[in-house]
Structure formats: structure tokens, C-alpha cells
Design an enzyme around this catalytic site. Structure first.
Site: not given
Ligand code: F6P
Length: 356
Positions: A10, A73, A110, A133, A135, A177-178, A280, A283
Site C-alpha cells: 500500500g 501487493r 511495509g 507505511t 500504519d 486506517m490501521g 485513502y 495515503r
Molecule cells: O498497510 C497500509 C494500509 O493503508 C492499511 O492501513 C489498510 O488496511 C490497507 O493498507 C488498505 O490496503 P489496500 O490498498 O490494499 O486497500
């Protein structure tokens, strides 16, 4: 020297800042070095894709969110499964690492990225991890880049939500998130003056939360802010594995506990409750100054590690120093919020409800 670089898992703010700092430092300090950008994280390495990056490619990206290399991922559990073509993803990565003539690989990512990095190192590739990350849950480092920016974003959003909550005299559940660790909820919640913070590490009692909300309201508080980490769960679910909890929620057509909790609070207390999922937005966008500095230090350190042949490690922040942790020592481990953490103590002493 040919140095590969990839961003995996992520994304978060600051990935480009690390790429830039590592690149500039490599071009300035390692004579004749080449930098190979691998697209889409380990995905690009599995496909055998890589492109030479030049100085011009990595300039002007310090404050840009996302990652110029792209990310994906690649679940650790699937790495060693042999596919229909008779080769595992891990074997493909090792083969392509060699085919690209890489001397080492800088992997920004991460916890999952670090697990895959340890696998690659085990197979004879030279890997340097850089902890990323929002997180902040990577084992062995005080802080990961991207975390502080996410805290700033979440804090700003909660400030904004507070004003509308006050106008309408509402209970507001703000989901951040988390999934496994509650660092973001804890830090953003305290920074934004939240009344309650629910994190995965401290399963909560719904009824005690309702009593707490009612007591705040009875004191005349117009709005009550509850920050909920996406992985927060009730005490009765604490015995279930995370995957099982996710399964149960899917059956109920829910992704997290937040929507149900808002309904429960309304029903039990009679006060209007609303939810806001920040998602998001946490992020994306420009890294804050703290993250830009951290990313610059980490990128420069990654270049130093490459020059010095310090492989099989991830760079970690300890106090104000950067140190190296062996990949095999950190892979597969997480850094959780402990009840003895000073921010937990601080929250409790300020009267913030933490679940019990
Ligand atoms: O690992 C970082 C993170 O932002 C988490 O907090 C969240 O659960 C996850 O990624 C969401 O991931 P994706 O981009 O796969 O939806």
C-alpha cells in the site's frame, strides 16, 4: 554497481522523496553506479521489468505523493507456490534479479514487503529494506515514513468533522486506517482532541462506550468524537483470528465495526451518531515536512548501505539515529501499541476512553 529500486505494498506519502534522495546520493557518491527502477513493486521483478533511471527522472518529485514507480501487493504466502509454468514467483524474482545484473535491491515497503525481502535475501539477492507505511507497525523501528503525514491528514479531517458535529450536536465516529495496529488512530485522535479512541490492540465494550458517550453529553458537550481504527473490534470478538473476524463482517455486509457501532450508539443513548471513513485520503498527497526529512535521511542512508555492501538489512529509526536491523529478525513481526506505551498512558490520564 547496478542498484535496483522498487516500492511495494500500500502506498503512502514520501515514497518519491526516498527514491529521489537515494537516487541523488547514488549518482553523487557511487562512481559509475546505475539505478534501475522496477515498476509495480515485486510485480515488476516477477515480470522481469526494469528501466534505467537518470538524474532528470528523479528530480522534482520530493513533494509529490504516490510513487513514480507504481506499487502492487504480492502476498508472501503465494511467493513459493509453483505456478502452471513450473516456476514460483520467488524463483522468477531471483532469476530476473540476476538477468538484470543487479548488485542489490532497495525495497521500500511495509511488513509484507519486508517478508518478501527476507525471502529474496535468503535466495542470494542483496536487499536493503526501507520502512514505509502509514500504519507505523514495522517491527524494530520507532517510526515509518508516511505515518506522520497520515497523522496530519487525519487530524485535519477530524478538526473539520468536529465543527459540523458541534453544529448538529452529534456523536461522530471517524474511521481511520490501521487494520492490525492502532498507532494512527491513537496519534491522530490525541492530536485532534478526540473523546474516545478504539484500536485493534484494546478490544472495546460497546456498552461502556455508550455510557461514556452519554456521560459526555450529559455534561453538555455538543459533539463527541470517537476515532475508530479500521481493525478495532468488540471484546466478544477478541478471541477470533483477524481473518475470521473479517469473514463474520462480510457475512453481515460490513467491512468494519464502525457503521454498526453508530447504530448501536444511537439506539442505546438516543443521541444522533454519524460515521466518516477517511480511507485513502490518508495515503495520498504531499508528504509533511517531517516525512520529507525522514525520507531524505532514509534514501541517503540506503545509498550509503549499497555503497558499503550492507545487505540483508532494513534501515530503522532508533531515537534520532538510523540503524540496521537484519531482515530475518524483523520479517513477519509487527510493532503493536502496548498498554504501557506512553501515548496510551497520556490518553488515559487525559480521560480519553480507550475501550474499557
Ligand atoms: O498497510 C497500509 C494500509 O493503508 C492499511 O492501513 C489498510 O488496511 C490497507 O493498507 C488498505 O490496503 P489496500 O490498498 O490494499 O486497500
Amino acid at each position: 554497481m547496478r542498484i535496483g529500486i522498487l516500492t511495494s505494498g500500500g502506498d503512502c506519502s514520501g515514497l518519491n522523496a526516498v527514491i529521489r534522495a537515494a537516487g541523488i546520493s547514488i549518482f553523487n557518491n557511487i562512481k559509475g553506479a546505475q539505478l534501475v527502477g522496477i515498476p509495480d513493486g515485486y510485480g515488476g521483478l516477477i515480470r522481469g521489468e526494469g528501466q534505467l533511471l537518470h538524474r532528470d527522472d528523479i528530480l522534482g518529485i520530493l513533494s509529490r505523493g504516490g510513487t513514480m514507480l507504481g506499487s502492487s501487493r504480492q502476498p508472501f504466502k503465494q511467493m513459493e507456490i509453483v505456478g502452471d509454468d513450473g516456476e514460483s514467483k520467488l524463483a522468477k524474482m531471483v532469476r530476473n534479479y540476476k538477468a538484470m545484473n543487479l548488485d542489490c535491491l532497495i525495497a521500500l515497503g511495509g511488513a509484507g514487503t519486508h517478508k518478501n525481502a527476507a525471502l529474496l535475501q535468503r535466495e542470494g539477492c542483496n536487499v536493503i529494506g526501507v520502512p514505509k507505511t502509514i500504519d507505523n507497525d514495522i517491527y524494530g523501528t520507532d517510526v515509518t515514513f508516511g505515518f506522520q503525514t497520515a497523522v496530519e491528514v487525519a487530524c485535519d479531517c477530524i478538526d473539520r468533522i468536529r465543527t459540523t458535529a458541534e453544529s448538529h450536536s452529534r456523536v461522530m465516529l471517524v474511521e481511520v486506517m490501521g487494520n492490525k495496529a492502532g498507532w494512527l488512530a491513537l496519534h491522530a485522535g490525541i492530536a485532534a482532541g478526540a473523546d474516545a479512541i478504539l484500536i485493534p490492540e484494546i478490544p472495546f465494550s460497546e456498552d461502556k462506550l455508550c455510557d461514556f458517550v452519554a456521560s459526555k453529553k450529559s455534561l453538555g458537550k455538543r459533539c463527541v468524537i470517537v476515532v475508530v481504527a479500521e481493525g478495532a473490534h468488540v471484546k466478544s470478538d477478541a478471541g477470533l483470528k483477524r481473518k475470521k473476524r473479517a469473514f463474520v463482517r462480510t457475512e453481515l455486509n460490513e467491512v468494519t465495526v464502525t457503521p454498526h457501532l453508530a447504530e448501536y450508539i444511537e439506539e442505546k443513548t438516543g443521541y444522533a451518531a454519524r460515521t466518516s471513513v477517511l480511507g485513502y485520503v490518508q495515503r495520498g498527497g504531499t508528504p509533511c515536512a517531517y516525512d520529507r526529512l525522514l525520507c531524505t535521511r532514509l534514501g541517503e542512508a540506503a545509498a550509503d548501505f549499497a555503497a558499503e555492501g550492507r545487505f540483508g538489512v532494513t534501515i530503522a529509526v532508533k531515537g534520532n539515529r538510523l540503524v540496521a536491523n537484519k531482515l530475518e529478525d524483523v520479517a513477519g513481526k509487527y510493532k503493536y501499541v502496548h498498554r504501557a506505551d506512553r501515548m496510551v498512558k497520556c490518553a488515559l490520564e487525559l480521560g480519553i476512553f480507550l475501550g474499557e
